[in-house]
Design an enzyme around this catalytic site. Structure first.
Site, PDB file in Angstrom:
ATOM      1  N   PHE A  46      38.676 -24.483  26.903  1.00  0.00           N
ATOM      2  CA  PHE A  46      39.493 -24.391  25.697  1.00  0.00           C
ATOM      3  C   PHE A  46      39.806 -25.795  25.201  1.00  0.00           C
ATOM      4  O   PHE A  46      39.813 -26.753  25.984  1.00  0.00           O
ATOM      5  CB  PHE A  46      40.803 -23.642  25.990  1.00  0.00           C
ATOM      6  CG  PHE A  46      40.650 -22.149  26.084  1.00  0.00           C
ATOM      7  CD1 PHE A  46      41.151 -21.322  25.079  1.00  0.00           C
ATOM      8  CD2 PHE A  46      40.000 -21.561  27.156  1.00  0.00           C
ATOM      9  CE1 PHE A  46      41.012 -19.940  25.163  1.00  0.00           C
ATOM     10  CE2 PHE A  46      39.856 -20.184  27.245  1.00  0.00           C
ATOM     11  CZ  PHE A  46      40.369 -19.378  26.242  1.00  0.00           C
ATOM     12  N   LYS A  88      43.272  -3.565  25.743  1.00  0.00           N
ATOM     13  CA  LYS A  88      42.300  -4.416  26.411  1.00  0.00           C
ATOM     14  C   LYS A  88      41.213  -4.926  25.469  1.00  0.00           C
ATOM     15  O   LYS A  88      40.720  -6.033  25.593  1.00  0.00           O
ATOM     16  CB  LYS A  88      41.657  -3.655  27.574  1.00  0.00           C
ATOM     17  CG  LYS A  88      40.616  -4.462  28.333  1.00  0.00           C
ATOM     18  CD  LYS A  88      40.049  -3.640  29.485  1.00  0.00           C
ATOM     19  CE  LYS A  88      38.904  -4.366  30.166  1.00  0.00           C
ATOM     20  NZ  LYS A  88      37.694  -4.406  29.350  1.00  0.00           N
ATOM     21  N   LYS A 141      34.568 -12.856  30.786  1.00  0.00           N
ATOM     22  CA  LYS A 141      33.444 -12.496  31.655  1.00  0.00           C
ATOM     23  C   LYS A 141      32.264 -11.921  30.878  1.00  0.00           C
ATOM     24  O   LYS A 141      31.120 -12.343  31.066  1.00  0.00           O
ATOM     25  CB  LYS A 141      33.950 -11.509  32.711  1.00  0.00           C
ATOM     26  CG  LYS A 141      32.930 -11.155  33.772  1.00  0.00           C
ATOM     27  CD  LYS A 141      33.569 -10.444  34.946  1.00  0.00           C
ATOM     28  CE  LYS A 141      33.947  -9.019  34.645  1.00  0.00           C
ATOM     29  NZ  LYS A 141      35.266  -8.740  34.182  1.00  0.00           N
ATOM     30  N   PHE A 197      36.701  -6.458  36.086  1.00  0.00           N
ATOM     31  CA  PHE A 197      37.870  -7.162  36.610  1.00  0.00           C
ATOM     32  C   PHE A 197      37.448  -8.323  37.518  1.00  0.00           C
ATOM     33  O   PHE A 197      36.387  -8.900  37.359  1.00  0.00           O
ATOM     34  CB  PHE A 197      38.826  -6.196  37.299  1.00  0.00           C
ATOM     35  CG  PHE A 197      39.451  -5.201  36.361  1.00  0.00           C
ATOM     36  CD1 PHE A 197      40.031  -5.618  35.175  1.00  0.00           C
ATOM     37  CD2 PHE A 197      39.450  -3.842  36.649  1.00  0.00           C
ATOM     38  CE1 PHE A 197      40.606  -4.703  34.290  1.00  0.00           C
ATOM     39  CE2 PHE A 197      40.030  -2.924  35.777  1.00  0.00           C
ATOM     40  CZ  PHE A 197      40.606  -3.366  34.594  1.00  0.00           C
ATOM     41  N   ALA A 223      36.941  -0.378  36.972  1.00  0.00           N
ATOM     42  CA  ALA A 223      36.760  -1.056  38.257  1.00  0.00           C
ATOM     43  C   ALA A 223      37.996  -1.001  39.144  1.00  0.00           C
ATOM     44  O   ALA A 223      37.907  -1.303  40.322  1.00  0.00           O
ATOM     45  CB  ALA A 223      36.361  -2.507  38.030  1.00  0.00           C
ATOM     46  N   ARG A 261      28.312  -2.681  30.690  1.00  0.00           N
ATOM     47  CA  ARG A 261      28.953  -1.365  30.628  1.00  0.00           C
ATOM     48  C   ARG A 261      29.286  -1.012  29.177  1.00  0.00           C
ATOM     49  O   ARG A 261      29.435  -1.889  28.330  1.00  0.00           O
ATOM     50  CB  ARG A 261      30.247  -1.370  31.433  1.00  0.00           C
ATOM     51  CG  ARG A 261      30.056  -1.563  32.921  1.00  0.00           C
ATOM     52  CD  ARG A 261      31.383  -1.797  33.610  1.00  0.00           C
ATOM     53  NE  ARG A 261      31.994  -3.034  33.153  1.00  0.00           N
ATOM     54  CZ  ARG A 261      33.278  -3.320  33.267  1.00  0.00           C
ATOM     55  NH1 ARG A 261      34.105  -2.446  33.794  1.00  0.00           N
ATOM     56  NH2 ARG A 261      33.743  -4.473  32.837  1.00  0.00           N
ATOM     57  N   THR A 308      31.648 -12.200  27.667  1.00  0.00           N
ATOM     58  CA  THR A 308      31.159 -13.256  26.782  1.00  0.00           C
ATOM     59  C   THR A 308      30.231 -14.193  27.553  1.00  0.00           C
ATOM     60  O   THR A 308      29.164 -14.578  27.059  1.00  0.00           O
ATOM     61  CB  THR A 308      32.348 -14.038  26.190  1.00  0.00           C
ATOM     62  OG1 THR A 308      33.189 -13.123  25.482  1.00  0.00           O
ATOM     63  CG2 THR A 308      31.873 -15.127  25.237  1.00  0.00           C
ATOM     64  N   TRP A 328      31.205 -19.030  23.718  1.00  0.00           N
ATOM     65  CA  TRP A 328      31.981 -18.360  22.670  1.00  0.00           C
ATOM     66  C   TRP A 328      31.755 -19.050  21.324  1.00  0.00           C
ATOM     67  O   TRP A 328      31.560 -18.387  20.305  1.00  0.00           O
ATOM     68  CB  TRP A 328      33.472 -18.364  23.009  1.00  0.00           C
ATOM     69  CG  TRP A 328      34.293 -17.490  22.101  1.00  0.00           C
ATOM     70  CD1 TRP A 328      34.653 -16.201  22.306  1.00  0.00           C
ATOM     71  CD2 TRP A 328      34.832 -17.846  20.811  1.00  0.00           C
ATOM     72  NE1 TRP A 328      35.388 -15.718  21.240  1.00  0.00           N
ATOM     73  CE2 TRP A 328      35.504 -16.703  20.302  1.00  0.00           C
ATOM     74  CE3 TRP A 328      34.811 -19.006  20.042  1.00  0.00           C
ATOM     75  CZ2 TRP A 328      36.151 -16.703  19.073  1.00  0.00           C
ATOM     76  CZ3 TRP A 328      35.450 -19.005  18.801  1.00  0.00           C
ATOM     77  CH2 TRP A 328      36.112 -17.863  18.333  1.00  0.00           C
TER      78      TRP A 328
END
Length: 555
Positions: free
Chosen positions: A381, A104, A70, A300, A272, A93, A72, A409
């Site tokens: 991917f 994480k 998210k 999230f 969140a 954030r 990224t 990415w």
């Protein structure tokens, strides 16, 4: 393949004063924190004559160990908009040190869609979280000191609700006994710590619109109750002035840059799953003043972050989004369809079709509940097959929503051009943005509305203790506040094991409390902790500094 930190460290960063010029920020508003970081004085908001730009929210499906990307995508979209000639600013954030050293990771994006200096942002940055922790603990110290010095307010030590905090995952501090050593060393009582991002001061900090508003909100924080059951606030303890002094400089949003030189505001960071999970209102408003497109994210999945962004932050701050991006990966959707992480490499249309309802429920919520235009961004991917991509496109088109493949990415802004073009198209569409509930409903009705309309549940069960808390908060006049749901991020339900889009479930409300300074009611469900622990092999074991002072192993 280079790691995120290797990519970030090889970047040719521009002096932050140059990035400020790109954003149109006058030097008089800039407070430099070294060569590549700065704070922007909030007076810019009052003195700017620029019209507000379009506000774009980036959210996602319920997270899985397969990852969604998210942040990224948020960074890559902002860079993609610059690639097509649009003036964009990203608002993110700040990461918490606990997850950085835990499991994480950080909050600076990844690959070639990152904000830099990545190490600074993921570690101490400009000290905002330290200031929030200091203000939190000052209030705790003044509370205990008041009791020690005679307890003129009649505070019941058994009804203290305020905890100390530390910005680290430390399960040892969840439940403690303090004040040991006799009366000269405080009153012995059960206590505990929260992680800094779970402190109400973090929520207050992120919703405040000015220094005056910050001080007013801090004064309203309820820290305890008297023997007679009356709430005791930070204002009663005369703590709000000193707390504001600690937070004064932190309140100014932080300016950094993406790898491609797009201005980025990184400021505030409540979790969140236990708070509202968005960057500060000040940073979001500033991004809208500085850019024609302000790209921001919520934590999230959309059932938590987007719901709170739209129902709490936008309501409180008077914000109106123009479009929503919902991020997903085929790998994560196959996990929602029942596959193990080790089985995601092979084509499996059956598992993907079983997992797709998770995405589709989020999409329909944004469209049908909040009345906002949206696009699905699929981080592709190498193992994703054309047939799997075609299936997602087909199912989303049935809901009237386009799917865009994102490759930010690997390619940065260039890989986000198609997404940027779709976002621009969506932002030109009129919308009838609506909230999911009316604040005039009772506390229980608001909770039940969220469970039914957003989660897809059948209803709620309220434990006896929570019912009593709701009655007390209603009697105190807090029943018209919005509700902040505290639940697992992994499922629409309060059971992390229920993946996909479960139905006919009930959500059990175990605890209800008021964050009077932040201005919302918190409803705790499931097993939600406000102090996480470190995993068996924490990320901290891989982080080091070489002889030249270069940080290594940070993602």
């Amino acid at each position: 393949m280079k790691t995120d930190i290797e990519i970030a460290q090889s970047a040719n960063m521009q002096p932050i004063a140059d990035i400020a010029k790109v954003a149109g920020i006058d030097d008089k508003y800039l407070d430099l924190y070294g060569k590549y970081k700065a704070k922007i004085n909030i007076s810019l908001l009052n003195e700017s004559t620029e019209q507000d730009g379009k506000l774009v929210l980036v959210t996602a499906i319920n997270p899985t160990p397969a990852g969604e990307g998210k942040t990224t995508t948020t960074v890559g979209l902002a860079d993609g908009l610059r690639q097509i000639g649009k003036k964009s600013v990203v608002a993110l954030r700040e990461p918490s040190l606990g997850p950085v050293f835990g499991v994480k990771g950080g909050a600076a994006g990844g690959g070639y869609a990152q904000v830099v200096p990545m190490e600074d942002i993921n570690l101490h940055f400009t000290g905002d979280f330290h200031a929030i922790g200091a203000a939190n603990n000052l209030l705790a110290a003044m509370l205990d000191n008041h009791i020690h010095q005679g307890n003129a307010l009649g505070i019941d030590p058994q009804k203290i609700t305020w905890k100390r905090c530390v910005d680290m995952n430390d399960r040892q501090l969840r439940f403690i006994v303090d004040g040991l050593g006799g009366s000269a060393n405080g009153k012995t009582r059960e206590d505990g710590f929260d992680i800094t991002v779970a402190s109400e001061i973090m929520a207050v900090f992120c919703l405040a619109t000015s220094i005056a508003d910050l001080k007013e909100r801090l004064a309203k924080i309820i820290v305890a109750y008297t023997y007679a059951g009356k709430p005791v606030t930070a204002g009663d303890l005369k703590a709000e002035g000193a707390m504001t002094a600690l937070l004064r400089d932190a309140l100014s949003p932080n300016l950094v840059q993406t790898l491609e030189g797009t201005p980025a505001l990184v400021h505030g960071g409540p979790f969140a799953n236990i708070a509202h999970g968005c960057n500060s209102v000040l940073a979001t408003r500033m991004a809208m003043k500085l850019g024609d497109y302000a790209i921001t994210e919520a934590g999230f999945g959309a059932d938590l972050g987007a719901e709170k962004f739209l129902d709490i932050k936008c309501r409180v701050a008077g914000l109106r989004p123009s479009a929503v991006v919902i991020v997903a990966t085929i790998r994560a959707l196959k996990m929602h369809g029942g596959l193990a992480k080790t089985e995601l490499g092979a084509e499996n249309l059956e598992a993907l079709e079983k997992g797709l309802p998770n995405l589709l429920r989020h999409v329909s919520n944004i469209r049908d509940v909040y009345k906002l235009p949206s696009v699905v961004a699929v981080n592709r991917f190498p193992t994703d097959t054309d047939a799997e991509v075609a299936l997602i496109i087909e199912k989303c088109k049935e809901l009237g929503v386009n799917v865009v493949l994102s490759n930010v990415w690997a390619e940065g802004g260039k890989g986000g051009v198609e997404l940027a073009e779709e976002v621009v198209r969506l932002c030109e569409q009129p919308n009838d943005f609506s909230f999911s509930y009316d604040t005039d409903l009772s506390i229980a009705e608001k909770i039940e509305t969220i469970v039914k309309r957003i989660y897809g549940g059948a209803g709620i069960t309220i434990d006896a203790a929570a019912k009593k808390q709701i009655d007390t908060l209603t009697a105190l006049g807090f029943d018209k506040l919005p509700v902040c749901m505290a639940k697992t991020q992994y499922s629409f339900s309060d059971n992390a094991a229920l993946l996909g889009a479960p139905e006919n479930f009930t959500v059990t409300v175990k605890n209800v409390k008021v964050s009077a300074g932040a201005g919302f009611i918190v409803a705790l469900t499931g097993n939600i902790m406000t102090m996480p622990g470190l995993p068996k092999v924490p990320a901290a074991e891989r982080i080091d500094v070489d002889a030249d002072g270069k940080i290594i192993g940070l993602f």
